[in-house]
Motif scaffolding. Structure first.
Motif: not given
Length: 314
Positions: A89-115
């Protein structure tokens, strides 16, 4: 009729899942928190599903190497991504010309851990509270500086959020990783940093660093006297690194839900919770729908901070 057969085929696939090994691509090298968290899930998930869950470390590209691999895989549940939030959720906002999208490229499964993050200063400075730091920065007009593990890292963007909230002018000094940043912090070249607790705790315990605030929702058991950001007057500074699982976009909902249900059970076990605590983290399960909305909300949140701070990759 063809459409009906297609739906029947998908249902049959979901009911039969899994019938072969699952590949779990991890966006970091072995040994770090992302890798450890992935392995905390992989072994018990394999037992629960009755198949192998193979951890495949694919570091590089700020998470992009693993993310691209999974985004291009068949949407059948046998290829999964274990991702660090900074890469999602941070790198995709800064990197150009990447070949994947943080939302449309994936089906969310589970968040498991936070620090949560800890904001610390070197102990040779006189600050014992966040208020003292803010007041001193106002008086010194931007003379204080902070270290991060790199431009666009969570440490960088989170501290810029603090700058915006507290109207401080802490000056950013980026490093190539947390280790070099801590070395210069200990050596007196920089004044403060914000990162996850594990690398900081030994230096806090030996008196070389002073913790001012923890950015999680509650105080750390290992540092019960350190207030949360909310207690210190900055509730919007509640920030955590999080570690989540995604599947390729279009993965059948039955398959996603089956994996998520087992992951939830794992995060509720005493063994998982004890390991999480040893990492300075805590279980934070979110199912597919909740993780999907959380991913979008985090992209929006950090996008605003990045725009306001005018952060750009070098």
């Amino acid at each position: 009729m063809v459409g009906c057969l297609g739906l029947l085929g998908t249902a049959a696939q979901a009911n039969d899942f899994p019938n072969r090994p699952i590949n779990l691509y991890v966006s970091a090298a072995p040994g770090g928190t992302t890798d450890i968290a992935a392995r905390m899930i992989a072994e018990p998930l394999a037992r629960a599903l009755g198949t192998s869950v193979i951890v495949d470390n694919r570091p590089g590209g700020s998470g992009g190497v693993a993310a691209q691999q999974v985004s291009r895989a068949p949407a059948d549940g046998y290829t999964l991504l274990f991702q660090y939030s900074g890469f999602q959720v941070i790198s995709p906002l800064l990197l150009k010309n990447q070949n994947w999208d943080p939302v449309s490229s994936f089906s969310p499964v589970a968040n498991v851990l936070s620090a949560p993050q800890l904001l610390v200063v070197r102990s040779t400075l006189p600050y014992k509270t966040l208020e003292e730091l803010v007041n001193s920065d106002a008086a010194k007009k931007g003379e204080l500086n902070y270290a991060s593990s790199g431009v666009g890292s969570l440490q960088h963007v989170a501290t810029e959020l603090f700058n915006q909230m507290a109207e401080t002018q802490l000056f950013h000094i980026p490093y190539n990783g947390t280790g070099p940043a801590l070395n210069d912090l200990m050596g007196g070249a920089v004044d403060l940093t914000m990162t996850t607790p594990p690398p900081l705790l030994p230096h806090i315990q030996n008196g070389n660093l002073t913790p001012l605030v923890v950015t999680g929702p509650k105080r750390l058991d290992s540092l019960p006297d350190v207030p949360t950001a909310s207690e210190a007057g900055y509730p919007e500074l509640e920030i955590s690194s999080w570690f989540a699982m995604y599947a390729p976009a279009g993965t059948p909902a039955d398959v996603v839900n089956k994996i998520a249900a087992e992951v939830e059970k794992i995060t509720q076990t005493a063994e998982f919770q004890e390991k999480a605590q040893s990492l300075g983290a805590y279980p934070s399960f979110q199912g597919p729908a909740e993780l999907g909305e959380y991913t979008k909300a985090e992209l929006s949140r950090w996008g605003k901070v990045i725009e306001a701070a005018q952060i750009e990759m070098p």
